[in-house]
Write a protein that holds these residues in place. Structure first.
Motif, PDB file in Angstrom:
ATOM      1  N   LYS A 166      38.887  44.530  30.494  1.00 10.47           N
ATOM      2  CA  LYS A 166      39.993  45.297  29.930  1.00 10.47           C
ATOM      3  C   LYS A 166      41.145  45.417  30.937  1.00 10.47           C
ATOM      4  N   ASP A 167      41.231  44.416  31.854  1.00  6.28           N
ATOM      5  CA  ASP A 167      42.262  44.466  32.891  1.00  6.28           C
ATOM      6  C   ASP A 167      43.355  43.429  32.667  1.00  6.28           C
ATOM      7  N   GLY A 168      43.488  42.954  31.425  1.00  6.32           N
ATOM      8  CA  GLY A 168      44.528  41.994  31.105  1.00  6.32           C
ATOM      9  C   GLY A 168      44.119  40.552  31.271  1.00  6.32           C
ATOM     10  N   VAL A 169      42.894  40.314  31.772  1.00  4.92           N
ATOM     11  CA  VAL A 169      42.375  38.954  31.950  1.00  4.92           C
ATOM     12  C   VAL A 169      41.276  38.726  30.921  1.00  4.92           C
ATOM     13  N   PRO A 170      41.436  37.736  30.022  1.00  2.77           N
ATOM     14  CA  PRO A 170      40.403  37.526  29.009  1.00  2.77           C
ATOM     15  C   PRO A 170      39.095  37.044  29.638  1.00  2.77           C
ATOM     16  N   GLY A 171      37.989  37.634  29.219  1.00  2.83           N
ATOM     17  CA  GLY A 171      36.702  37.223  29.752  1.00  2.83           C
ATOM     18  C   GLY A 171      35.683  38.350  29.685  1.00  2.83           C
ATOM     19  N   GLU A 172      34.540  38.115  30.327  1.00  2.33           N
ATOM     20  CA  GLU A 172      33.441  39.073  30.322  1.00  2.33           C
ATOM     21  C   GLU A 172      32.953  39.281  31.745  1.00  2.33           C
ATOM     22  N   TYR A 173      32.207  40.378  31.946  1.00  2.00           N
ATOM     23  CA  TYR A 173      31.708  40.655  33.290  1.00  2.00           C
ATOM     24  C   TYR A 173      30.409  41.449  33.235  1.00  2.00           C
ATOM     25  N   VAL A 174      29.671  41.384  34.340  1.00  2.00           N
ATOM     26  CA  VAL A 174      28.525  42.251  34.593  1.00  2.00           C
ATOM     27  C   VAL A 174      28.746  42.834  35.981  1.00  2.00           C
ATOM     28  N   GLY A 175      28.738  44.152  36.095  1.00  2.00           N
ATOM     29  CA  GLY A 175      28.959  44.782  37.386  1.00  2.00           C
ATOM     30  C   GLY A 175      30.111  45.765  37.336  1.00  2.00           C
ATOM     31  N   ALA A 176      30.708  46.041  38.492  1.00  2.00           N
ATOM     32  CA  ALA A 176      31.790  47.023  38.580  1.00  2.00           C
ATOM     33  C   ALA A 176      32.887  46.488  39.490  1.00  2.00           C
ATOM     34  N   SER A 177      34.134  46.863  39.192  1.00  2.00           N
ATOM     35  CA  SER A 177      35.280  46.458  39.999  1.00  2.00           C
ATOM     36  C   SER A 177      36.037  47.690  40.472  1.00  2.00           C
ATOM     37  N   HIS A 178      36.501  47.651  41.741  1.00  2.00           N
ATOM     38  CA  HIS A 178      37.280  48.764  42.269  1.00  2.00           C
ATOM     39  C   HIS A 178      38.713  48.755  41.748  1.00  2.00           C
ATOM     40  N   TYR A 179      39.128  47.660  41.105  1.00  2.00           N
ATOM     41  CA  TYR A 179      40.525  47.446  40.742  1.00  2.00           C
ATOM     42  C   TYR A 179      41.064  48.572  39.855  1.00  2.00           C
ATOM     43  N   ARG A 180      42.101  49.268  40.357  1.00  2.00           N
ATOM     44  CA  ARG A 180      42.810  50.333  39.642  1.00  2.00           C
ATOM     45  C   ARG A 180      41.892  51.484  39.235  1.00  2.00           C
ATOM     46  N   LYS A 181      40.886  51.762  40.059  1.00  2.00           N
ATOM     47  CA  LYS A 181      39.984  52.891  39.801  1.00  2.00           C
ATOM     48  C   LYS A 181      39.901  53.771  41.029  1.00  2.00           C
ATOM     49  N   ASP A 182      39.733  55.101  40.815  1.00  2.00           N
ATOM     50  CA  ASP A 182      39.489  55.958  41.965  1.00  2.00           C
ATOM     51  C   ASP A 182      38.045  55.760  42.428  1.00  2.00           C
ATOM     52  N   ALA A 183      37.768  56.259  43.626  1.00  2.00           N
ATOM     53  CA  ALA A 183      36.465  56.013  44.237  1.00  2.00           C
ATOM     54  C   ALA A 183      35.324  56.585  43.398  1.00  2.00           C
ATOM     55  N   ALA A 184      35.504  57.787  42.874  1.00  2.00           N
ATOM     56  CA  ALA A 184      34.429  58.424  42.103  1.00  2.00           C
ATOM     57  C   ALA A 184      34.037  57.566  40.905  1.00  2.00           C
ATOM     58  N   THR A 185      35.050  57.048  40.196  1.00  2.00           N
ATOM     59  CA  THR A 185      34.783  56.215  39.017  1.00  2.00           C
ATOM     60  C   THR A 185      34.115  54.904  39.413  1.00  2.00           C
ATOM     61  N   TYR A 186      34.654  54.254  40.442  1.00  2.00           N
ATOM     62  CA  TYR A 186      34.117  52.960  40.852  1.00  2.00           C
ATOM     63  C   TYR A 186      32.666  53.063  41.299  1.00  2.00           C
ATOM     64  N   PHE A 187      32.361  54.006  42.163  1.00  2.00           N
ATOM     65  CA  PHE A 187      30.992  54.077  42.679  1.00  2.00           C
ATOM     66  C   PHE A 187      29.998  54.552  41.619  1.00  2.00           C
ATOM     67  N   ALA A 188      30.448  55.410  40.706  1.00  2.00           N
ATOM     68  CA  ALA A 188      29.573  55.797  39.593  1.00  2.00           C
ATOM     69  C   ALA A 188      29.279  54.589  38.706  1.00  2.00           C
ATOM     70  N   GLU A 189      30.304  53.778  38.435  1.00  2.00           N
ATOM     71  CA  GLU A 189      30.100  52.569  37.629  1.00  2.00           C
ATOM     72  C   GLU A 189      29.202  51.570  38.359  1.00  2.00           C
TER      73      GLU A 189
END
Length: 280
Positions: free
Chosen positions: A68-91
């Motif tokens: 959902k970051d403007g790049v078409p595709g799929e993923y498994v895992g978590a990205s720090h991109y445009r997220k605060d630390a609490a959200t990223y590490f929880a994900e």
């Protein structure tokens, strides 16, 4: 006005590139971290059998999500991109079982490289560890698959801006003042295209402001890069690429038929003289 116009002409920084077949040099990886080498391409670094099983596990993963970051595709895992630390590490904590399941009972090539590099750095008095906070710990990688057509599957960008602007609650922000290394393992590659393109340009803060990408590093315009030389890496399943993510890079368009382009991606770099952090 004159200063802003001057920043429109990208400074050329010729990269230092090394390629090897079937051999991974942790000493050269450390050289990338120290800014001595720009890019490494390890060909046939892990087996076709392992590559195919990781790809199959990705396709069947219950943790598979649409990007959902403007790049078409799929993923498994978590990205720090445009997220605060609490959200990223929880994900990251939520995604951990799905990331681990990508490897099943295989010898995990990402963890194997991480462990080998950890030993190499330890011998130099340097600690390598996963980034963390009170919310959790980063995963060793995330898996990304591209789709869509066009000149680029992933537009030209740099990986420093997002780290530099990550916020004071991120310990990884300190890495932006050194080399942000981007590490990619390729379990599956498109039959045509999908190459990694590296431009001979390492943007400054002023360059990013001139392009309106000071907090994201994404995307740089075709006009801005028109006169900048570049190098393309012809990648195959089983390859590993490591680059100084401060250089502008992107992924060329791929054919709509045949195999998907699947990448296991991580970032790492010095957060201090004796500490290297690893995250996704």
């Amino acid at each position: 006005m004159g200063t802003n116009q001057a920043s429109q002409a990208p400074a050329i920084s010729p990269p230092t590139i090394r390629e090897r077949t079937g051999l991974i040099s942790t000493a050269e990886i450390v050289s990338v971290l120290k800014g001595e080498i720009t890019a490494l391409h390890f060909k046939q670094a892990f087996s076709t059998e392992i590559a195919e099983e990781i790809t199959a596990n990705f396709v069947d993963s219950p943790g598979l999500r649409e990007r959902k970051d403007g790049v078409p595709g799929e993923y498994v895992g978590a990205s720090h991109y445009r997220k605060d630390a609490a959200t990223y590490f929880a994900e990251s904590e939520t995604a951990r079982p799905y990331v681990d399941a990508l490897f099943g009972n295989l010898v995990d090539p990402v963890r194997a490289l991480f462990d080998a590099l950890k030993r190499e750095l330890h011998d130099q008095g340097i600690e390598l560890r996963l980034a963390h906070s009170k919310q959790g710990q980063a995963n060793v990688c995330r898996a990304l698959s591209w789709s869509g057509t066009g000149t680029f599957s992933l537009d030209p960008h740099d990986d420093v801006a997002q780290v530099l602007c990550a916020g004071n609650d991120y310990e990884l922000s300190a890495v932006a003042h050194n080399t942000v290394a981007a590490l990619n393992f390729y379990p599956s590659m498109a039959e045509e295209g999908g190459n990694l393109r590296l431009w001979s340009h390492k943007p400054t803060v002023a360059d990013r402001k001139s392009q309106g990408v000071e907090t994201t590093g994404y995307p740089y315009s075709a006009a801005y890069l028109e006169d900048v030389p570049y190098r393309e890496f012809q990648l195959r399943a089983g390859d590993i690429a490591l680059i100084d993510g401060g250089f502008v890079h992107g992924v060329t368009g791929q054919s709509g038929n045949g195999k998907r382009r699947l990448v296991l991606n991580s970032f790492f770099g010095f957060a201090g003289p004796d500490l290297v952090l690893w995250w996704t």
